[in-house]
Scaffold this motif. Structure first.
Motif, PDB file in Angstrom:
ATOM      1  N   LEU A  23       0.833  -1.197   0.000  1.00 12.35           N
ATOM      2  CA  LEU A  23       0.000   0.000   0.000  1.00 12.35           C
ATOM      3  C   LEU A  23       0.870   1.251   0.000  1.00 12.35           C
ATOM      4  CD1 LEU A  23      -2.560  -1.078   2.758  1.00 12.35           C
ATOM      5  CD2 LEU A  23      -2.705  -1.444   0.292  1.00 12.35           C
ATOM      6  N   SER A  24       0.511   2.215  -0.814  1.00  5.72           N
ATOM      7  CA  SER A  24       1.214   3.489  -0.839  1.00  5.72           C
ATOM      8  C   SER A  24       0.929   4.246   0.451  1.00  5.72           C
ATOM      9  CB  SER A  24       0.715   4.314  -2.026  1.00  5.72           C
ATOM     10  OG  SER A  24       1.115   5.656  -1.903  1.00  5.72           O
ATOM     11  N   SER A  25       1.887   5.033   0.889  1.00  6.58           N
ATOM     12  CA  SER A  25       1.661   5.874   2.066  1.00  6.58           C
ATOM     13  C   SER A  25       0.967   7.179   1.677  1.00  6.58           C
ATOM     14  CB  SER A  25       2.992   6.171   2.768  1.00  6.58           C
ATOM     15  OG  SER A  25       3.866   6.857   1.892  1.00  6.58           O
ATOM     16  N   ALA A  26       0.643   7.337   0.391  1.00  4.41           N
ATOM     17  CA  ALA A  26       0.007   8.560  -0.093  1.00  4.41           C
ATOM     18  C   ALA A  26      -1.436   8.699   0.389  1.00  4.41           C
ATOM     19  CB  ALA A  26       0.054   8.622  -1.616  1.00  4.41           C
ATOM     20  N   ILE A  27      -2.084   7.594   0.722  1.00  3.16           N
ATOM     21  CA  ILE A  27      -3.428   7.664   1.305  1.00  3.16           C
ATOM     22  C   ILE A  27      -3.468   6.765   2.535  1.00  3.16           C
ATOM     23  CG2 ILE A  27      -4.609   8.305  -0.830  1.00  3.16           C
ATOM     24  CD1 ILE A  27      -5.528   5.479  -1.172  1.00  3.16           C
ATOM     25  N   ASN A  28      -4.407   7.047   3.419  1.00  8.87           N
ATOM     26  CA  ASN A  28      -4.433   6.321   4.693  1.00  8.87           C
ATOM     27  C   ASN A  28      -5.193   4.998   4.607  1.00  8.87           C
ATOM     28  OD1 ASN A  28      -7.227   6.777   5.208  1.00  8.87           O
ATOM     29  ND2 ASN A  28      -6.758   8.830   5.927  1.00  8.87           N
ATOM     30  N   GLU A  29      -5.006   4.212   5.642  1.00  7.87           N
ATOM     31  CA  GLU A  29      -5.591   2.869   5.725  1.00  7.87           C
ATOM     32  C   GLU A  29      -7.113   2.900   5.567  1.00  7.87           C
ATOM     33  OE1 GLU A  29      -4.765  -1.260   6.393  1.00  7.87           O
ATOM     34  OE2 GLU A  29      -3.287   0.309   6.667  1.00  7.87           O
ATOM     35  N   GLU A  30      -7.746   3.891   6.141  1.00  9.57           N
ATOM     36  CA  GLU A  30      -9.209   4.003   6.054  1.00  9.57           C
ATOM     37  C   GLU A  30      -9.669   4.153   4.603  1.00  9.57           C
ATOM     38  OE1 GLU A  30     -12.769   6.991   7.503  1.00  9.57           O
ATOM     39  OE2 GLU A  30     -10.878   6.988   8.604  1.00  9.57           O
ATOM     40  N   GLU A  31      -8.933   4.944   3.830  1.00 10.88           N
ATOM     41  CA  GLU A  31      -9.282   5.144   2.421  1.00 10.88           C
ATOM     42  C   GLU A  31      -9.126   3.854   1.624  1.00 10.88           C
ATOM     43  OE1 GLU A  31     -10.740   7.857   1.071  1.00 10.88           O
ATOM     44  OE2 GLU A  31     -10.771   8.587   3.132  1.00 10.88           O
ATOM     45  N   LYS A  49       8.579 -13.350 -14.917  1.00 10.15           N
ATOM     46  CA  LYS A  49       8.558 -12.135 -15.749  1.00 10.15           C
ATOM     47  C   LYS A  49       7.755 -11.021 -15.090  1.00 10.15           C
ATOM     48  CE  LYS A  49       4.709 -13.785 -18.498  1.00 10.15           C
ATOM     49  NZ  LYS A  49       4.244 -14.252 -19.779  1.00 10.15           N
ATOM     50  N   HIS A  50       6.777 -11.364 -14.263  1.00 12.44           N
ATOM     51  CA  HIS A  50       6.004 -10.347 -13.552  1.00 12.44           C
ATOM     52  C   HIS A  50       6.858  -9.648 -12.498  1.00 12.44           C
ATOM     53  CE1 HIS A  50       2.440 -13.080 -14.595  1.00 12.44           C
ATOM     54  NE2 HIS A  50       2.422 -12.062 -15.431  1.00 12.44           N
ATOM     55  N   ARG A  51       7.736 -10.397 -11.855  1.00  8.49           N
ATOM     56  CA  ARG A  51       8.555  -9.829 -10.769  1.00  8.49           C
ATOM     57  C   ARG A  51       9.407  -8.663 -11.252  1.00  8.49           C
ATOM     58  NH1 ARG A  51       8.515 -15.359  -9.173  1.00  8.49           N
ATOM     59  NH2 ARG A  51       7.536 -15.542  -7.119  1.00  8.49           N
ATOM     60  N   THR A  52       9.944  -8.761 -12.449  1.00  6.87           N
ATOM     61  CA  THR A  52      10.753  -7.672 -13.001  1.00  6.87           C
ATOM     62  C   THR A  52       9.922  -6.407 -13.129  1.00  6.87           C
ATOM     63  OG1 THR A  52      12.123  -9.246 -14.194  1.00  6.87           O
ATOM     64  CG2 THR A  52      12.190  -6.964 -14.964  1.00  6.87           C
ATOM     65  N   TYR A  53       8.725  -6.532 -13.695  1.00 11.29           N
ATOM     66  CA  TYR A  53       7.866  -5.359 -13.842  1.00 11.29           C
ATOM     67  C   TYR A  53       7.400  -4.853 -12.484  1.00 11.29           C
ATOM     68  CZ  TYR A  53       4.235  -2.095 -14.813  1.00 11.29           C
ATOM     69  OH  TYR A  53       3.483  -0.947 -14.804  1.00 11.29           O
ATOM     70  N   LEU A  54       7.057  -5.747 -11.567  1.00  9.19           N
ATOM     71  CA  LEU A  54       6.595  -5.311 -10.246  1.00  9.19           C
ATOM     72  C   LEU A  54       7.691  -4.549  -9.505  1.00  9.19           C
ATOM     73  CD1 LEU A  54       4.482  -8.379  -9.108  1.00  9.19           C
ATOM     74  CD2 LEU A  54       3.646  -6.115  -9.810  1.00  9.19           C
ATOM     75  N   ARG A  55       8.928  -4.976  -9.636  1.00  5.89           N
ATOM     76  CA  ARG A  55      10.042  -4.253  -9.019  1.00  5.89           C
ATOM     77  C   ARG A  55      10.119  -2.837  -9.591  1.00  5.89           C
ATOM     78  NH1 ARG A  55      14.066  -6.978 -10.746  1.00  5.89           N
ATOM     79  NH2 ARG A  55      13.603  -8.718  -9.359  1.00  5.89           N
ATOM     80  N   TYR A  56      10.023  -2.733 -10.914  1.00  8.17           N
ATOM     81  CA  TYR A  56      10.015  -1.420 -11.570  1.00  8.17           C
ATOM     82  C   TYR A  56       8.842  -0.582 -11.053  1.00  8.17           C
ATOM     83  CZ  TYR A  56       9.526   2.227 -15.014  1.00  8.17           C
ATOM     84  OH  TYR A  56       9.405   3.447 -15.612  1.00  8.17           O
ATOM     85  N   HIS A  57       7.683  -1.194 -10.973  1.00  6.83           N
ATOM     86  CA  HIS A  57       6.483  -0.486 -10.530  1.00  6.83           C
ATOM     87  C   HIS A  57       6.675   0.045  -9.100  1.00  6.83           C
ATOM     88  CE1 HIS A  57       2.316   0.004  -9.121  1.00  6.83           C
ATOM     89  NE2 HIS A  57       2.056   0.298 -10.397  1.00  6.83           N
ATOM     90  N   ARG A  58       7.197  -0.775  -8.211  1.00 12.30           N
ATOM     91  CA  ARG A  58       7.416  -0.331  -6.816  1.00 12.30           C
ATOM     92  C   ARG A  58       8.429   0.813  -6.754  1.00 12.30           C
ATOM     93  NH1 ARG A  58       7.731  -5.878  -6.079  1.00 12.30           N
ATOM     94  NH2 ARG A  58       9.981  -5.751  -5.739  1.00 12.30           N
ATOM     95  N   GLU A  59       9.459   0.760  -7.574  1.00  8.94           N
ATOM     96  CA  GLU A  59      10.525   1.747  -7.516  1.00  8.94           C
ATOM     97  C   GLU A  59      10.194   3.053  -8.245  1.00  8.94           C
ATOM     98  OE1 GLU A  59      13.958  -0.294  -9.034  1.00  8.94           O
ATOM     99  OE2 GLU A  59      14.075  -1.611  -7.277  1.00  8.94           O
ATOM    100  N   HIS A  60       9.342   2.998  -9.277  1.00 11.53           N
ATOM    101  CA  HIS A  60       9.116   4.177 -10.119  1.00 11.53           C
ATOM    102  C   HIS A  60       7.678   4.667 -10.199  1.00 11.53           C
ATOM    103  CE1 HIS A  60      13.261   3.941 -11.506  1.00 11.53           C
ATOM    104  NE2 HIS A  60      13.064   2.635 -11.635  1.00 11.53           N
ATOM    105  N   ILE A  61       6.717   3.836  -9.860  1.00 10.60           N
ATOM    106  CA  ILE A  61       5.317   4.232 -10.025  1.00 10.60           C
ATOM    107  C   ILE A  61       4.594   4.334  -8.694  1.00 10.60           C
ATOM    108  CG2 ILE A  61       3.103   3.583 -11.087  1.00 10.60           C
ATOM    109  CD1 ILE A  61       4.812   2.313 -13.356  1.00 10.60           C
ATOM    110  N   LEU A  62       4.862   3.413  -7.779  1.00 15.94           N
ATOM    111  CA  LEU A  62       4.205   3.436  -6.469  1.00 15.94           C
ATOM    112  C   LEU A  62       4.463   4.768  -5.785  1.00 15.94           C
ATOM    113  CD1 LEU A  62       2.635   1.784  -4.292  1.00 15.94           C
ATOM    114  CD2 LEU A  62       4.880   1.155  -3.376  1.00 15.94           C
ATOM    115  N   LEU A  63       3.394   5.431  -5.371  1.00 13.13           N
ATOM    116  CA  LEU A  63       3.514   6.715  -4.698  1.00 13.13           C
ATOM    117  C   LEU A  63       4.087   6.511  -3.299  1.00 13.13           C
ATOM    118  CD1 LEU A  63       0.066   8.150  -5.787  1.00 13.13           C
ATOM    119  CD2 LEU A  63       2.309   8.668  -6.786  1.00 13.13           C
ATOM    120  N   LYS A  64       5.071   7.286  -2.951  1.00 13.46           N
ATOM    121  CA  LYS A  64       5.725   7.145  -1.646  1.00 13.46           C
ATOM    122  C   LYS A  64       5.013   7.934  -0.568  1.00 13.46           C
ATOM    123  CE  LYS A  64       9.105   4.957  -3.642  1.00 13.46           C
ATOM    124  NZ  LYS A  64       8.948   3.718  -4.114  1.00 13.46           N
TER     125      LYS A  64
END
Length: 64
Positions: A23-31, A49-64
């Motif tokens: 879960l991104s920390s950009a919104i709270n647990e209630e949301e 093959k999914h793991r490579t993309y998921l790593r990219y997604h966590r590092e570059h797309i997931l809101l911190k």
């Protein structure tokens, strides 16, 4: 209620290498609860093959 797909695309959730939701920390647990997102969610199928993309997604797309 937004779907997991929509929240993933917007960077509000991602998945770790085991397929567990991150879960991104950009919104709270209630949301997340209002959106129907469970902290216990897990991908049903995860391929190497999914793991490579998921790593990219966590590092570059997931809101911190």
């Amino acid at each position: 209620m937004q779907s997991y797909d929509a929240l993933f695309d917007k960077g509000f959730i991602s998945f770790n290498d085991d397929g567990n939701v991150v879960l991104s920390s950009a919104i709270n647990e209630e949301e997340f609860g209002k959106a129907g997102i469970s902290r216990l969610a897990k991908l049903r199928q995860l391929d190497t093959k999914h793991r490579t993309y998921l790593r990219y997604h966590r590092e570059h797309i997931l809101l911190k």
